[in-house]
Each structure stands twice: as C-alpha cells, then as structure tokens.
Write a protein that holds these residues in place. Structure first.
Motif, PDB file in Angstrom:
ATOM      1  N   ARG A   1     -18.256   9.868  35.206  1.00 24.82           N
ATOM      2  CA  ARG A   1     -17.327   9.301  34.225  1.00 24.82           C
ATOM      3  C   ARG A   1     -16.115   8.782  34.996  1.00 24.82           C
ATOM      4  NH1 ARG A   1     -20.469   9.276  29.792  1.00 24.82           N
ATOM      5  NH2 ARG A   1     -21.368  11.306  29.441  1.00 24.82           N
TER       6      ARG A   1
ATOM      7  N   TYR B   1     -13.087   0.890  38.898  1.00 23.21           N
ATOM      8  CA  TYR B   1     -13.438   2.188  38.333  1.00 23.21           C
ATOM      9  C   TYR B   1     -13.474   3.204  39.462  1.00 23.21           C
ATOM     10  CZ  TYR B   1     -14.683  -0.779  34.452  1.00 23.21           C
ATOM     11  OH  TYR B   1     -14.633  -1.699  33.445  1.00 23.21           O
TER      12      TYR B   1
ATOM     13  N   GLN C   1     -20.721   5.674  33.559  1.00 31.06           N
ATOM     14  CA  GLN C   1     -20.677   5.518  32.113  1.00 31.06           C
ATOM     15  C   GLN C   1     -19.240   5.670  31.657  1.00 31.06           C
ATOM     16  OE1 GLN C   1     -23.284   8.487  30.533  1.00 31.06           O
ATOM     17  NE2 GLN C   1     -25.132   7.386  31.121  1.00 31.06           N
ATOM     18  N   SER C   2     -18.843   4.872  30.710  1.00 37.48           N
ATOM     19  CA  SER C   2     -17.474   4.942  30.210  1.00 37.48           C
ATOM     20  C   SER C   2     -17.246   6.267  29.503  1.00 37.48           C
ATOM     21  CB  SER C   2     -17.179   3.784  29.268  1.00 37.48           C
ATOM     22  OG  SER C   2     -17.953   3.911  28.100  1.00 37.48           O
ATOM     23  N   ARG C   3     -15.995   6.664  29.425  1.00 30.36           N
ATOM     24  CA  ARG C   3     -15.659   7.939  28.783  1.00 30.36           C
ATOM     25  C   ARG C   3     -15.895   7.883  27.272  1.00 30.36           C
ATOM     26  NH1 ARG C   3     -13.151  11.756  31.881  1.00 30.36           N
ATOM     27  NH2 ARG C   3     -12.720  11.048  33.982  1.00 30.36           N
ATOM     28  N   ARG C   4     -15.934   6.687  26.695  1.00 25.95           N
ATOM     29  CA  ARG C   4     -16.224   6.552  25.266  1.00 25.95           C
ATOM     30  C   ARG C   4     -17.664   6.926  24.957  1.00 25.95           C
ATOM     31  NH1 ARG C   4     -13.971   0.757  24.617  1.00 25.95           N
ATOM     32  NH2 ARG C   4     -11.964   1.159  25.539  1.00 25.95           N
ATOM     33  N   ALA C   5     -18.570   6.770  25.914  1.00 25.49           N
ATOM     34  CA  ALA C   5     -19.991   7.083  25.719  1.00 25.49           C
ATOM     35  C   ALA C   5     -20.285   8.540  26.000  1.00 25.49           C
ATOM     36  CB  ALA C   5     -20.842   6.192  26.610  1.00 25.49           C
ATOM     37  N   LYS C   6     -19.255   9.385  26.017  1.00 26.29           N
ATOM     38  CA  LYS C   6     -19.443  10.788  26.371  1.00 26.29           C
ATOM     39  C   LYS C   6     -20.386  11.513  25.417  1.00 26.29           C
ATOM     40  CE  LYS C   6     -16.705  14.588  28.074  1.00 26.29           C
ATOM     41  NZ  LYS C   6     -15.364  15.093  28.319  1.00 26.29           N
TER      42      LYS C   6
END
Length: 100
Positions: free
Chosen positions: A50, A62, A92-97
């Motif tokens: 992340r 990133y 993976q973005s933190r929104r897709a956690k």
C-alpha cells in the motif's frame, strides 16, 4: 441391496470393504479434485504493498515499503511493479483496502 447396486459400488455409496473402513474411496477422490480445481486454487499468494503518495515537482510518485526486503521503493505508477531489489509486487491504492 439390488443386483445392480452390488455390481456398481458407487450406486450404493461404496463397497462393503469401504463402508467397513468408514468411508468411500470415490468420495476422497472427488474431494481431492475439488481442492485442486475449486474456487481457491493452491498457489503462491501475490505480494502487495500500500503506497504513500509522494508529490514531487514534476510528477506524482508512489513510495512503497517492499514486502520482501523491507526497504522503501519509489514507483511512478500503480499495479504490478518490480523494485530495485528484483521483487515483483502489486501496488494497490489505500482506497482499495477493503477489496484486498
């Protein structure tokens, strides 16, 4: 048991020897086939990281903590990346956690 069931042990749930041993060999073969070909295939789990968003003067980068060498690596895109240590992992973005 009918004559057909005696000649075909899979119709009766197994032969006399199998039922005396506590189960049917046909069931264990089916279970083994389901485990290897089922919804959850047995295989290596992909490495994920992340990243933190790092805004530089010219672009967005990133910053990710490498899951293998525990070092910080900088990347210019999300998705599958290869770090300088040679480790390939998924950013993976933190929104897709919740999705991971």
């Amino acid at each position: 048991m009918t004559h057909n069931a005696e000649n075909r042990p899979w119709l009766a749930g197994g032969s006399h020897e199998d039922s005396a041993a506590g189960g049917s060999s046909a069931v264990t073969v089916q279970q083994a086939a389901l485990q290897s070909d089922g919804l959850f295939p047995v295989g290596p789990v992909p490495l994920t990281a992340r990243p933190l968003v790092l805004i530089t003067r010219g672009r967005v980068e990133y910053l990710a903590h490498c899951p293998k060498c525990a070092d910080w690596h900088r990347h210019v895109h999300l998705g599958t990346v290869t770090g300088p240590c040679g480790t390939e992992y998924e950013l993976q973005s933190r929104r897709a956690k919740g999705a991971a």
